[in-house]
Write a protein that holds these residues in place. Structure first.
Motif, mmCIF file in Angstrom:
data_model
loop_
_atom_site.group_PDB
_atom_site.id
_atom_site.type_symbol
_atom_site.label_atom_id
_atom_site.label_comp_id
_atom_site.label_asym_id
_atom_site.label_seq_id
_atom_site.Cartn_x
_atom_site.Cartn_y
_atom_site.Cartn_z
ATOM 1 N N LYS A 18 0.833 -1.197 0.000
ATOM 2 C CA LYS A 18 0.000 0.000 0.000
ATOM 3 C C LYS A 18 0.868 1.248 0.000
ATOM 4 O O LYS A 18 1.708 1.440 0.872
ATOM 5 C CB LYS A 18 -0.924 -0.003 1.217
ATOM 6 N N VAL A 19 0.670 2.093 -0.990
ATOM 7 C CA VAL A 19 1.429 3.336 -1.096
ATOM 8 C C VAL A 19 0.543 4.495 -0.664
ATOM 9 O O VAL A 19 -0.561 4.668 -1.187
ATOM 10 C CB VAL A 19 1.921 3.577 -2.542
ATOM 11 N N GLU A 20 1.028 5.280 0.290
ATOM 12 C CA GLU A 20 0.265 6.404 0.802
ATOM 13 C C GLU A 20 0.998 7.707 0.520
ATOM 14 O O GLU A 20 2.224 7.724 0.341
ATOM 15 C CB GLU A 20 0.027 6.251 2.305
ATOM 16 N N VAL A 41 9.698 6.070 -0.852
ATOM 17 C CA VAL A 41 9.738 4.783 -1.543
ATOM 18 C C VAL A 41 11.064 4.606 -2.275
ATOM 19 O O VAL A 41 11.734 5.578 -2.628
ATOM 20 C CB VAL A 41 8.567 4.651 -2.545
ATOM 21 N N LEU A 42 11.403 3.347 -2.492
ATOM 22 C CA LEU A 42 12.599 2.997 -3.250
ATOM 23 C C LEU A 42 12.174 2.685 -4.678
ATOM 24 O O LEU A 42 11.341 1.798 -4.916
ATOM 25 C CB LEU A 42 13.288 1.775 -2.626
ATOM 26 N N MET A 93 -0.927 11.562 -5.853
ATOM 27 C CA MET A 93 -1.563 10.250 -5.944
ATOM 28 C C MET A 93 -2.466 10.185 -7.170
ATOM 29 O O MET A 93 -2.851 11.221 -7.730
ATOM 30 C CB MET A 93 -2.374 9.981 -4.671
ATOM 31 N N PRO A 94 -2.839 8.970 -7.609
ATOM 32 C CA PRO A 94 -3.729 8.837 -8.764
ATOM 33 C C PRO A 94 -5.007 9.666 -8.604
ATOM 34 O O PRO A 94 -5.648 9.644 -7.555
ATOM 35 C CB PRO A 94 -4.040 7.335 -8.792
ATOM 36 N N GLY A 95 -5.356 10.412 -9.654
ATOM 37 C CA GLY A 95 -6.554 11.237 -9.634
ATOM 38 C C GLY A 95 -6.324 12.656 -9.165
ATOM 39 O O GLY A 95 -7.211 13.512 -9.304
ATOM 40 N N ASP A 96 -5.146 12.953 -8.607
ATOM 41 C CA ASP A 96 -4.833 14.315 -8.151
ATOM 42 C C ASP A 96 -4.666 15.270 -9.331
ATOM 43 O O ASP A 96 -4.288 14.865 -10.431
ATOM 44 C CB ASP A 96 -3.528 14.337 -7.348
ATOM 45 N N ILE A 97 -4.941 16.549 -9.065
ATOM 46 C CA ILE A 97 -4.525 17.624 -9.964
ATOM 47 C C ILE A 97 -3.456 18.408 -9.222
ATOM 48 O O ILE A 97 -3.671 18.821 -8.065
ATOM 49 C CB ILE A 97 -5.702 18.537 -10.352
ATOM 50 N N ILE A 98 -2.292 18.588 -9.829
ATOM 51 C CA ILE A 98 -1.169 19.217 -9.139
ATOM 52 C C ILE A 98 -0.573 20.329 -9.995
ATOM 53 O O ILE A 98 -0.716 20.345 -11.214
ATOM 54 C CB ILE A 98 -0.069 18.182 -8.813
ATOM 55 N N TYR A 99 0.080 21.260 -9.311
ATOM 56 C CA TYR A 99 0.943 22.232 -9.984
ATOM 57 C C TYR A 99 2.008 22.670 -8.993
ATOM 58 O O TYR A 99 1.874 22.441 -7.774
ATOM 59 C CB TYR A 99 0.147 23.430 -10.525
ATOM 60 N N ARG A 105 9.782 15.666 -11.881
ATOM 61 C CA ARG A 105 9.887 16.877 -12.697
ATOM 62 C C ARG A 105 10.682 16.611 -13.968
ATOM 63 O O ARG A 105 10.461 17.270 -14.988
ATOM 64 C CB ARG A 105 10.542 17.998 -11.885
ATOM 65 N N LEU A 106 11.591 15.644 -13.907
ATOM 66 C CA LEU A 106 12.388 15.264 -15.080
ATOM 67 C C LEU A 106 11.858 14.002 -15.739
ATOM 68 O O LEU A 106 11.784 13.902 -16.960
ATOM 69 C CB LEU A 106 13.849 15.066 -14.679
ATOM 70 N N TRP A 107 11.507 12.986 -14.920
ATOM 71 C CA TRP A 107 11.100 11.700 -15.473
ATOM 72 C C TRP A 107 9.649 11.676 -15.914
ATOM 73 O O TRP A 107 9.259 10.885 -16.756
ATOM 74 C CB TRP A 107 11.264 10.572 -14.449
ATOM 75 N N GLY A 108 8.811 12.521 -15.279
ATOM 76 C CA GLY A 108 7.378 12.374 -15.425
ATOM 77 C C GLY A 108 6.840 11.473 -14.319
ATOM 78 O O GLY A 108 7.580 11.031 -13.427
ATOM 79 N N CYS A 109 5.574 11.187 -14.370
ATOM 80 C CA CYS A 109 4.948 10.367 -13.331
ATOM 81 C C CYS A 109 5.468 8.926 -13.390
ATOM 82 O O CYS A 109 5.924 8.461 -14.433
ATOM 83 C CB CYS A 109 3.429 10.371 -13.504
ATOM 84 N N ILE A 110 5.385 8.240 -12.260
ATOM 85 C CA ILE A 110 5.767 6.835 -12.200
ATOM 86 C C ILE A 110 4.518 5.993 -11.959
ATOM 87 O O ILE A 110 3.468 6.509 -11.569
ATOM 88 C CB ILE A 110 6.796 6.582 -11.090
ATOM 89 N N SER A 111 4.639 4.700 -12.191
ATOM 90 C CA SER A 111 3.548 3.773 -11.881
ATOM 91 C C SER A 111 3.913 2.982 -10.625
ATOM 92 O O SER A 111 5.057 3.028 -10.153
ATOM 93 C CB SER A 111 3.308 2.820 -13.048
ATOM 94 N N LYS A 112 2.955 2.241 -10.122
ATOM 95 C CA LYS A 112 3.218 1.448 -8.918
ATOM 96 C C LYS A 112 4.274 0.379 -9.184
ATOM 97 O O LYS A 112 5.000 -0.030 -8.276
ATOM 98 C CB LYS A 112 1.922 0.807 -8.424
ATOM 99 N N ASN A 113 4.363 -0.086 -10.434
ATOM 100 C CA ASN A 113 5.369 -1.101 -10.768
ATOM 101 C C ASN A 113 6.790 -0.558 -10.654
ATOM 102 O O ASN A 113 7.743 -1.329 -10.566
ATOM 103 C CB ASN A 113 5.138 -1.628 -12.182
#
Length: 232
Positions: free
Chosen positions: A70-72, A77-78, A127-133, A205-213
């Motif tokens: 579970k990621v909160e 995280v590593l 987190m998934p579904g967030d809107i961020i800036y 900011r450089l890589w873009g978003c990551i997935s849980k995998n």
């Protein structure tokens, strides 16, 4: 008499060989158990950079676990190494042996002299579904279903410190990792991770978003240096 001496010395030799065999067997089984624990349940990670200062300083050690699924928001995280270089089967086998006899702590394939080649610790902010800036290196978050934006420190219950960068007048923003960007909406399996050291760190900011995998393990606590001990 000579036969008795021979039989006696032979029995001693066999008994010695048996003891040596069991000693090596116990050492092997102990190594297997340690490696299983270190690979599947719990293992330490050395933070080799300043990307997570001040809470996780350079050359500190953090205990992480790959079984915490579970990621909160706010978790450290590593992440999997971004090393895309391909190696021969022989090199991979030698690396496996090296990891085995060092309890997964030394890898021939990982080279800390090159950025993004090793596994990296980062903090989950979006987190998934967030809107961020982002403005001035602070992330603003509108969680899914909410109407208003909050700063990352207001939306995250876990307390942490971050290192920010006050840009001087006339600063060329291309010389550093961006401290501002427009609104982004995260997808169903997208997480936005940042280093606590916002002025000098490669992250989403450089890589873009990551997935849980992409998340290899979750940090549990920092145990060295002792004055920075902290449970996450």
């Amino acid at each position: 008499m000579n036969n008795k001496v021979y039989e006696y010395s032979y029995a001693l030799k066999k008994e010695k060989q048996k003891k040596v065999f069991f000693v090596f067997l116990y050492i092997f089984l102990f190594s297997v158990c340690v490696n299983l624990i270190m690979h599947f349940f719990l293992f330490p990670v050395r933070q080799v950079s300043t990307s997570m200062i001040p809470d996780i300083p350079e050359n500190s050690f953090v205990m992480v676990s790959p079984i915490v699924n579970k990621v909160e928001r706010g978790d450290v995280v590593l992440l999997e190494s971004k090393n895309t270089q391909e190696f021969s089967k022989g090199i991979i086998f030698l690396d496996s042996l090296c990891r085995f006899f060092t309890a997964q702590q030394i890898s021939y394939l990982e080279n800390s002299d090159f950025p993004n080649k090793n596994n990296q610790l980062r903090r989950v902010i979006g987190m998934p579904g967030d809107i961020i800036y982002m403005r001035d290196y602070v992330l603003y978050v509108k969680p899914a279903g909410e109407k208003h934006f909050l700063t990352e420190f207001e939306v995250i219950e876990k307390k942490y410190n971050a290192t920010f960068f006050a840009t001087p007048a006339g600063w060329d923003s291309s010389l550093a990792v961006t401290g501002s960007f427009e609104e982004i909406k995260l997808g169903n399996d997208e997480y936005f991770v940042l280093g606590d050291n916002r002025k000098s760190c490669s992250d989403s900011r450089l890589w873009g978003c990551i997935s849980k995998n992409d998340i290899k393990a979750k940090s549990l606590f920092c145990y060295f240096p002792f004055n920075k001990m902290k449970v996450y």
